[in-house]
Design a protein around this motif. Structure first.
Motif, mmCIF file in Angstrom:
data_model
loop_
_atom_site.group_PDB
_atom_site.id
_atom_site.type_symbol
_atom_site.label_atom_id
_atom_site.label_comp_id
_atom_site.label_asym_id
_atom_site.label_seq_id
_atom_site.Cartn_x
_atom_site.Cartn_y
_atom_site.Cartn_z
ATOM 1 N N THR A 13 48.101 39.807 39.669
ATOM 2 C CA THR A 13 48.247 39.035 40.896
ATOM 3 C C THR A 13 48.207 39.976 42.098
ATOM 4 O O THR A 13 48.843 41.015 42.090
ATOM 5 C CB THR A 13 49.596 38.281 40.876
ATOM 6 O OG1 THR A 13 49.679 37.588 39.641
ATOM 7 C CG2 THR A 13 49.704 37.315 42.028
ATOM 8 N N GLY A 16 43.135 40.633 42.530
ATOM 9 C CA GLY A 16 41.959 39.962 41.990
ATOM 10 C C GLY A 16 40.703 40.207 42.811
ATOM 11 O O GLY A 16 39.598 40.324 42.275
ATOM 12 N N TYR A 30 36.524 38.642 27.214
ATOM 13 C CA TYR A 30 37.444 39.031 26.138
ATOM 14 C C TYR A 30 37.049 38.377 24.811
ATOM 15 O O TYR A 30 37.223 38.961 23.749
ATOM 16 C CB TYR A 30 38.887 38.638 26.477
ATOM 17 C CG TYR A 30 39.499 39.382 27.643
ATOM 18 C CD1 TYR A 30 39.013 40.616 28.061
ATOM 19 C CD2 TYR A 30 40.599 38.851 28.321
ATOM 20 C CE1 TYR A 30 39.581 41.289 29.133
ATOM 21 C CE2 TYR A 30 41.185 39.523 29.377
ATOM 22 C CZ TYR A 30 40.673 40.743 29.784
ATOM 23 O OH TYR A 30 41.246 41.408 30.835
ATOM 24 N N SER A 39 43.161 35.124 27.491
ATOM 25 C CA SER A 39 44.182 34.729 28.469
ATOM 26 C C SER A 39 44.267 33.208 28.623
ATOM 27 O O SER A 39 43.258 32.528 28.604
ATOM 28 C CB SER A 39 43.824 35.373 29.804
ATOM 29 O OG SER A 39 44.843 35.190 30.712
ATOM 30 N N GLU A 42 46.568 29.843 34.109
ATOM 31 C CA GLU A 42 45.765 29.415 35.241
ATOM 32 C C GLU A 42 45.717 30.550 36.274
ATOM 33 O O GLU A 42 46.734 31.168 36.578
ATOM 34 C CB GLU A 42 46.504 28.215 35.843
ATOM 35 C CG GLU A 42 45.759 27.420 36.859
ATOM 36 C CD GLU A 42 46.730 26.447 37.536
ATOM 37 O OE1 GLU A 42 46.535 26.194 38.728
ATOM 38 O OE2 GLU A 42 47.662 25.964 36.855
ATOM 39 N N HIS A 44 44.156 33.374 35.896
ATOM 40 C CA HIS A 44 43.873 34.658 35.254
ATOM 41 C C HIS A 44 42.617 34.499 34.392
ATOM 42 O O HIS A 44 42.669 33.893 33.329
ATOM 43 C CB HIS A 44 45.025 35.094 34.348
ATOM 44 C CG HIS A 44 46.295 35.407 35.085
ATOM 45 N ND1 HIS A 44 46.617 36.660 35.534
ATOM 46 C CD2 HIS A 44 47.324 34.617 35.449
ATOM 47 C CE1 HIS A 44 47.777 36.633 36.140
ATOM 48 N NE2 HIS A 44 48.243 35.405 36.100
ATOM 49 N N ALA A 45 41.481 35.067 34.863
ATOM 50 C CA ALA A 45 40.260 34.999 34.061
ATOM 51 C C ALA A 45 40.372 35.999 32.931
ATOM 52 O O ALA A 45 41.378 36.681 32.823
ATOM 53 C CB ALA A 45 39.051 35.296 34.933
ATOM 54 N N GLY A 46 39.371 36.110 32.114
ATOM 55 C CA GLY A 46 39.485 37.050 31.006
ATOM 56 C C GLY A 46 38.236 37.844 30.708
ATOM 57 O O GLY A 46 37.375 37.391 29.952
ATOM 58 N N GLU A 62 40.209 41.962 34.078
ATOM 59 C CA GLU A 62 40.464 40.774 34.891
ATOM 60 C C GLU A 62 41.135 39.756 33.984
ATOM 61 O O GLU A 62 40.484 39.179 33.110
ATOM 62 C CB GLU A 62 39.155 40.236 35.467
ATOM 63 C CG GLU A 62 39.389 39.139 36.487
ATOM 64 C CD GLU A 62 38.128 38.795 37.247
ATOM 65 O OE1 GLU A 62 37.984 39.260 38.386
ATOM 66 O OE2 GLU A 62 37.283 38.070 36.691
ATOM 67 N N GLY A 63 42.416 39.583 34.179
ATOM 68 C CA GLY A 63 43.203 38.721 33.293
ATOM 69 C C GLY A 63 43.972 39.581 32.315
ATOM 70 O O GLY A 63 43.395 40.436 31.649
ATOM 71 N N ARG A 64 45.278 39.368 32.273
ATOM 72 C CA ARG A 64 46.094 40.154 31.342
ATOM 73 C C ARG A 64 46.877 39.206 30.454
ATOM 74 O O ARG A 64 46.837 37.994 30.623
ATOM 75 C CB ARG A 64 47.013 41.104 32.109
ATOM 76 C CG ARG A 64 48.028 40.452 33.027
ATOM 77 C CD ARG A 64 49.356 41.126 32.961
ATOM 78 N NE ARG A 64 49.371 42.507 33.445
ATOM 79 C CZ ARG A 64 49.752 42.879 34.671
ATOM 80 N NH1 ARG A 64 50.099 41.956 35.537
ATOM 81 N NH2 ARG A 64 49.793 44.141 35.010
ATOM 82 N N GLU A 69 53.275 33.936 26.998
ATOM 83 C CA GLU A 69 52.199 33.080 26.490
ATOM 84 C C GLU A 69 52.265 32.946 24.969
ATOM 85 O O GLU A 69 51.578 32.104 24.394
ATOM 86 C CB GLU A 69 50.833 33.668 26.876
ATOM 87 C CG GLU A 69 50.550 33.638 28.370
ATOM 88 C CD GLU A 69 49.223 34.311 28.705
ATOM 89 O OE1 GLU A 69 48.187 33.641 28.581
ATOM 90 O OE2 GLU A 69 49.233 35.501 29.072
#
Ligand code: HPA
Length: 254
Positions: A13, A16, A30, A39, A42, A44-46, A62-64, A69
């Motif tokens: 966050t 991005g 990913y 991922s 919402e 967070h892309a992956g 991009e996205g962790r 989760e």
């Protein structure tokens, strides 16, 4: 095409936007990478992005993956193991957090000087990987040289930056007022749900770390108001250009 970046960035966050500045980029979703988790949150892309930024070869996540989760700590930190295998030497991380230091304001950028690991599972629990010792030292989890460089760049650009200790917790609930008070008394300036596992594994792999946290809400006594995911995103978006400016410059100088 870039083959051997020494610098990796976790675009959490507030960072991005950096993704759009990566040139000559080559992206791997990913879902195309064996063993990579995917991922679910919402916003967070992956994908892994390889390319150039600030005149340097870099790779970016991009996205962790967050513990809340449902991933195991091995899954949360798997990308760091991949970074190590690819020869990464320095890791830049960002996150959103709730500020507990009364000097903090929403939208502040906090350079992470240290952390408190308050996750219920340790990422190094189990068989020790030969990247580091069984009992790794954590005196300088966040590289002091990189902190000084960030301070210098922030001063040059007239950007207000705070320093502080980040407490990593499992979430997914935000804290009750009593929990914020407890964490502050324990020595933390901000609390969030990420970063600590990745930093621990990076240090175990001998990777230097620089971390920043954007203060998206406050858990300060009498100031505490309700917090929602949307408000966190909005505060992070406001701090984003400043965080991006500092990181871009750090990458180009390091
Ligand atoms: N607590 C935990 N995680 C967070 C917060 C918070 O107040 N804000 C953003 N992530």
């Amino acid at each position: 095409m870039v083959t051997s970046p020494k610098t990796a960035i976790i675009l959490g966050t507030g960072l991005g936007q950096l993704a759009s500045e990566i040139t000559e980029s080559y992206e791997f979703p990913y879902s195309d990478i064996p063993n990579f988790p995917v991922s679910t949150v919402e916003g967070h892309a992956g994908k892994l992005i390889f390319g150039r930024l600030g005149g340097k070869d870099i790779m970016a996540m991009e996205g962790r993956f967050h513990y809340y989760e449902g991933y195991s700590m091995k899954e949360v930190t798997f990308p760091i193991r991949v970074m190590y295998e690819l020869g990464i030497e320095t890791l830049f991380v960002s996150n959103a957090s709730g500020g507990m230091n009364p000097d903090f304001k929403i939208g502040d950028i906090m350079i992470i000087t240290d952390h408190i690991n308050n996750f219920p599972e340790h990422p190094l629990r189990g068989k020790n990987f030969p990247t580091g010792p069984r009992f790794p030292d954590m005196h300088e989890a966040y590289d002091k040289g990189l902190v000084s460089m960030a301070d210098k760049i922030a001063a040059e650009k007239h950007i207000r930056v705070m320093h502080g200790v980040y407490m990593g917790v499992q979430g997914p609930t935000f804290e009750t007022p009593s929990e914020y008070r407890m964490y502050h008394r324990m020595g933390a300036d901000a609390v969030g749900m990420s970063t600590v596992p990745e930093v621990i594994v990076a240090r175990h792999c001998g990777i230097k770390v620089f971390g920043v946290s954007v203060i998206t809400d406050l858990g300060i006594e009498n100031a505490a108001v309700e917090v929602s995911h949307e408000e966190v995103q909005q505060a992070a978006n406001r701090a984003q250009p400043l965080m991006t400016a500092i990181m871009r410059e750090m990458i180009s100088r390091s």
